[in-house]
Design an enzyme around this catalytic site. Structure first.
Site: not given
Ligand code: GLP
Length: 234
Positions: A62, A128, A130, A135
């Site tokens: 993404d 959440n 995702h 989402e």
């Molecule tokens: C973002 C990314 C996800 C990631 C999530 C969690 O939303 N798009 O790919 O898994 O953050 O982030 P973190 O690893 O910093 O908790």
């Protein structure tokens, strides 16, 4: 689904590296890559390894809408800093969050995934549930699409934007659940208490529901979940 409880992010990164090595030895050529704080140690392990990626292709999950690769909060910048700058690949794909026509960009990125089927996908997870930026409520059939980020995601990610939610992009281009599920092998990393609820739904919950996107992984034939004690719910 195999669940491995690790001591910490360092051990998770090391086990992730071993799983990647095994797949590469078995011919994996295309890696699906993730951003966020979770895979940083995994990338660090790769950078310090003798793995060679010059014959490999990567496809990222993404990108934020509106940020280009020179913005230090863009996912392209993140990937260059943590991996691509140290380990050159044959080709690195990320969605273009600055595309003038985002719908066309989503179609184009779906085409890229079709031409480069993912052998091995690393995933983090949102609080959440995702995955990528899919989402809660996103159809499991979705391909690459433009997403309006949920308020809780904007808040969770504001820590990277001086804790100012006004600076966090409100949209992203993300691979869909359908794209993620096509990967041959999936390795999901989750560290810290904030991920506990989502991990519980994935490992213990009976339900497979679009309201908790990660639960779709129960349907995938080859998933490893590496969690630390804080993210583990037991
Ligand atoms: C973002 C990314 C996800 C990631 C999530 C969690 O939303 N798009 O790919 O898994 O953050 O982030 P973190 O690893 O910093 O908790």
């Amino acid at each position: 689904m195999k669940v491995i409880v690790v001591k910490n992010q360092l051990e998770g990164g090391k086990i992730g590296l071993e799983l990647l090595k095994e797949s590469m030895a078995n011919g994996a050529k295309t890696l699906g890559l993730a951003t966020g704080s979770t895979p940083v140690e995994f990338y660090n392990q790769i950078v310090n390894s003798d793995l060679d990626f010059t014959d490999m292709v990567s496809v990222n999950l993404d990108e934020y809408v509106g940020l280009d690769g020179s913005n230090d909060q863009s996912y392209r910048y993140f990937m260059t800093k943590h991996l691509f700058g140290e380990k050159p690949f044959k080709e690195n794909f990320l969605p273009n969050g600055k595309a003038a026509d985002l719908e066309a960009e989503a179609k184009h990125y779906d085409q890229i995934i079709e031409e480069n089927p993912i052998d091995w996908q690393i995933l983090g997870i949102g609080q959440n549930g995702h995955i990528g930026f899919n989402e809660p409520g996103t159809s499991f059939e979705a391909g690459v699409h433009v997403v309006d980020l949920k308020q809780e995601t904007i808040e969770a990610n504001s820590r990277f934007f001086n804790n100012d939610i006004n600076l966090v992009p409100k949209q992203a281009v993300t691979m869909g659940i359908n794209d993620i599920m096509k990967a041959k092998h999936i390795i999901l990393l989750a560290f810290g208490e904030a991920k506990q609820q989502a991990i519980k739904s994935l490992i213990e919950g009976e339900e497979i529901t679009e309201n908790i996107p990660c639960t779709v992984l129960k349907n995938h034939p080859s998933v490893y979940v590496l969690v630390d004690k804080e993210a583990d719910f037991q």
